[in-house]
Design a protein around this motif. Sequence first.
Motif, PDB file in Angstrom:
ATOM      1  N   HIS A  80      99.650  93.773  15.399  1.00  0.00           N
ATOM      2  CA  HIS A  80     100.877  94.651  16.473  1.00  0.00           C
ATOM      3  C   HIS A  80     102.624  93.477  16.338  1.00  0.00           C
ATOM      4  CE1 HIS A  80      97.792  97.179  17.904  1.00  0.00           C
ATOM      5  NE2 HIS A  80      98.446  97.318  18.712  1.00  0.00           N
ATOM      6  N   GLU A  81     101.500  92.562  15.143  1.00  0.00           N
ATOM      7  CA  GLU A  81     102.747  91.188  14.843  1.00  0.00           C
ATOM      8  C   GLU A  81     102.858  91.240  13.862  1.00  0.00           C
ATOM      9  OE1 GLU A  81     101.832  87.818  16.934  1.00  0.00           O
ATOM     10  OE2 GLU A  81     100.030  87.494  15.898  1.00  0.00           O
ATOM     11  N   LEU A  98     105.390  92.633  18.365  1.00  0.00           N
ATOM     12  CA  LEU A  98     106.187  93.770  18.289  1.00  0.00           C
ATOM     13  C   LEU A  98     105.825  95.007  19.826  1.00  0.00           C
ATOM     14  CD1 LEU A  98     105.265  94.518  14.478  1.00  0.00           C
ATOM     15  CD2 LEU A  98     107.359  93.905  16.071  1.00  0.00           C
ATOM     16  N   ASN A 139     105.562  93.960  25.904  1.00  0.00           N
ATOM     17  CA  ASN A 139     105.199  93.541  24.178  1.00  0.00           C
ATOM     18  C   ASN A 139     104.250  92.739  23.696  1.00  0.00           C
ATOM     19  OD1 ASN A 139     106.130  91.341  22.795  1.00  0.00           O
ATOM     20  ND2 ASN A 139     108.038  92.017  22.599  1.00  0.00           N
ATOM     21  N   TYR A 140     104.261  92.721  22.337  1.00  0.00           N
ATOM     22  CA  TYR A 140     102.695  92.182  22.650  1.00  0.00           C
ATOM     23  C   TYR A 140     102.415  90.533  22.614  1.00  0.00           C
ATOM     24  CZ  TYR A 140      98.712  91.339  19.128  1.00  0.00           C
ATOM     25  OH  TYR A 140      97.002  91.216  19.115  1.00  0.00           O
ATOM     26  N   SER A 188     101.809 102.176  19.449  1.00  0.00           N
ATOM     27  CA  SER A 188     102.274 100.766  19.130  1.00  0.00           C
ATOM     28  C   SER A 188     103.202 100.651  17.564  1.00  0.00           C
ATOM     29  CB  SER A 188     101.452  99.223  19.356  1.00  0.00           C
ATOM     30  OG  SER A 188     101.024  99.289  20.350  1.00  0.00           O
ATOM     31  N   THR A 202     103.238  98.787  15.971  1.00  0.00           N
ATOM     32  CA  THR A 202     103.110  98.156  15.260  1.00  0.00           C
ATOM     33  C   THR A 202     103.670  97.788  13.516  1.00  0.00           C
ATOM     34  OG1 THR A 202     102.006  99.601  13.002  1.00  0.00           O
ATOM     35  CG2 THR A 202     100.656  99.262  15.772  1.00  0.00           C
ATOM     36  N   ARG A 203     103.686  96.344  13.263  1.00  0.00           N
ATOM     37  CA  ARG A 203     104.751  95.885  11.753  1.00  0.00           C
ATOM     38  C   ARG A 203     104.686  97.245  10.521  1.00  0.00           C
ATOM     39  NH1 ARG A 203     101.108  91.617   7.994  1.00  0.00           N
ATOM     40  NH2 ARG A 203      98.952  93.288   7.980  1.00  0.00           N
ATOM     41  N   VAL A 217     107.061  99.722  12.165  1.00  0.00           N
ATOM     42  CA  VAL A 217     107.986  99.386  11.836  1.00  0.00           C
ATOM     43  C   VAL A 217     109.039  98.531  10.753  1.00  0.00           C
ATOM     44  CG1 VAL A 217     109.807  96.477  12.923  1.00  0.00           C
ATOM     45  CG2 VAL A 217     108.325  97.874  14.274  1.00  0.00           C
ATOM     46  N   GLN A 218     108.030  97.898   9.513  1.00  0.00           N
ATOM     47  CA  GLN A 218     108.410  98.118   8.500  1.00  0.00           C
ATOM     48  C   GLN A 218     109.095  99.713   8.143  1.00  0.00           C
ATOM     49  OE1 GLN A 218     105.870  95.327   5.760  1.00  0.00           O
ATOM     50  NE2 GLN A 218     106.681  96.754   4.276  1.00  0.00           N
TER      51      GLN A 218
END
Lengths: 363, 164
Positions: free
Chosen positions: A59-60, A75, A90-91, A130, A132-133, A136-137
């Motif tokens: 989550h980050e 994130l 936010n996480y 969420s 998550t990374r 997002v990526q």
Amino acid sequence: MGMASKSIKTLLVAVFSIFLLLFSANSFASDAPAGGAEKHEASSFDPAKLIMEHIMDAHEFHFATIGEKHISIPLPVILYSPERGLTMFNYSKFNHGHDVYEGYKSEEGHIVAVNAAGEHDTTVTVYDMSLTRNVVQMFIALILLCVLMIGVANKYKRNGAKVAPSGFQNAVEPVITFVRDEVGKPNLGHAYEKFMPYLLTVFFFILINNLMGLIPGSANVTGNIAFTIVLGVISFFVILFSTNRHFWAHIFNPPVPGFVKPILVPVEFLGIFTKPFALIVRLFANMVAGHIVITCFVMLIFIFGAMSKVAGWGFAPVSMAFTIFIYFIEILVAFIQAFIFTNLTAVFIGQSMEGAHHDEAHH
Amino acid sequence: MELLNPGVGLLVWTLLAFLVVFFLLKSFAWKPILASLKERETGIADAIASADKVKAEMAALKNENEAMMAKAREERAVMIKEAKETADKMVSDAKDKAKSEYDRIVAEAQSAIMQQKNAALTDVKNQVGALVIEVAEKVLSRELSNKGDQENYIKQLAEGVKLN
């Protein structure tokens, strides 16, 4: 000159990745006492756990921990629970897994519902939607992809077809023509045009996420089973929708002697599902394996380092050499896996409409 | 195993992202790019095809020209040959004609000469005969006294004979 700058860049990438891992190793050292019960006695350095943390979703974006300070980008968390409805925050509200927020807490990166006493409440179902990374990526990669490709397309529109390609257009054009001439045309015959947008999207979708995943500190998107499952299932439906009468006839009434049919029909039927399943597992396993191998080589330094400082420093150059070697292979693999996924999808689509092919050929 | 357990969030977001990217790129990237590539490729193919066609036409034209040249050369040779033959024929004809004319004239002249000669001979014969008769008549009608006179007289007579 070009070669020199390239090798310097690679070296920088490798050094950067070492530093990141060094810091994350430190983070574990400092996190362990806070964990309490899970504290290891001799050493808190656990390579397997680190590797898993590297390749799993989170989550980050966690870059480093210096002392007690975490350098990370938390994130957004989006949770849906039939009992509690939609929750967004936010996480960072979890304070690195220490706090409970709005009836949820983070257990080893997994968000679970808690009851009034602060314990895991198994009666509440939580769907973790969420960003998550990996998500997002993937979004960043896809925005980049869209910007690049639409930019290239606009260049074609602006210059017309008669002008020779230039710049990034020149880099993309051979790849597009490769997908068209080596993947589309040989497998799909003259029906290839209909499937080109899908094949190109799959190819570049996988390729850009593969390449983004190679940036040190980034997430392992294509090595996540959820990502490959989605692509595999989409392939499955595309294959299914392009099937024809001949394809189904071949499955349920294969041209074999009657007594073989009871064996062959289930095998053929299972084949419909094993093809996309193979696509899913192949991409997932290849990408995950690459990431594991690279992290393993870097971990070796710290494993040796745990034995003795001299061994750790002594092994570092060997480990780096292997890591750089594997890194180059991974760049190759990023392209190869994108190509294989696309090519096999095209092959399966081609198989599913083969009968029609023959028919048209005979007319 | 944790690694093989797909996260529902990533599943949903990936699906959503793929669909959005697919439709975006399909209409704004792949369509124009593929259309341009196709247009360029067909343009190049057409250009090559027309170049080949022009080349073939040029070759055909060249062949045609060569054939025409060859034909013209042949015709010229034939014409020259014919002209020469005609000229030769004219010369030989003229020669033949001249010769035959000459032969004819000679033959005519000979026959005329022969005729004249025969006529002259006949005339001579006739005149000789008449003369002989006249001389004999005169000899007979005149008596000659002496031999000298006689001879003179014959001489005189003979002189009187005109052999023309």
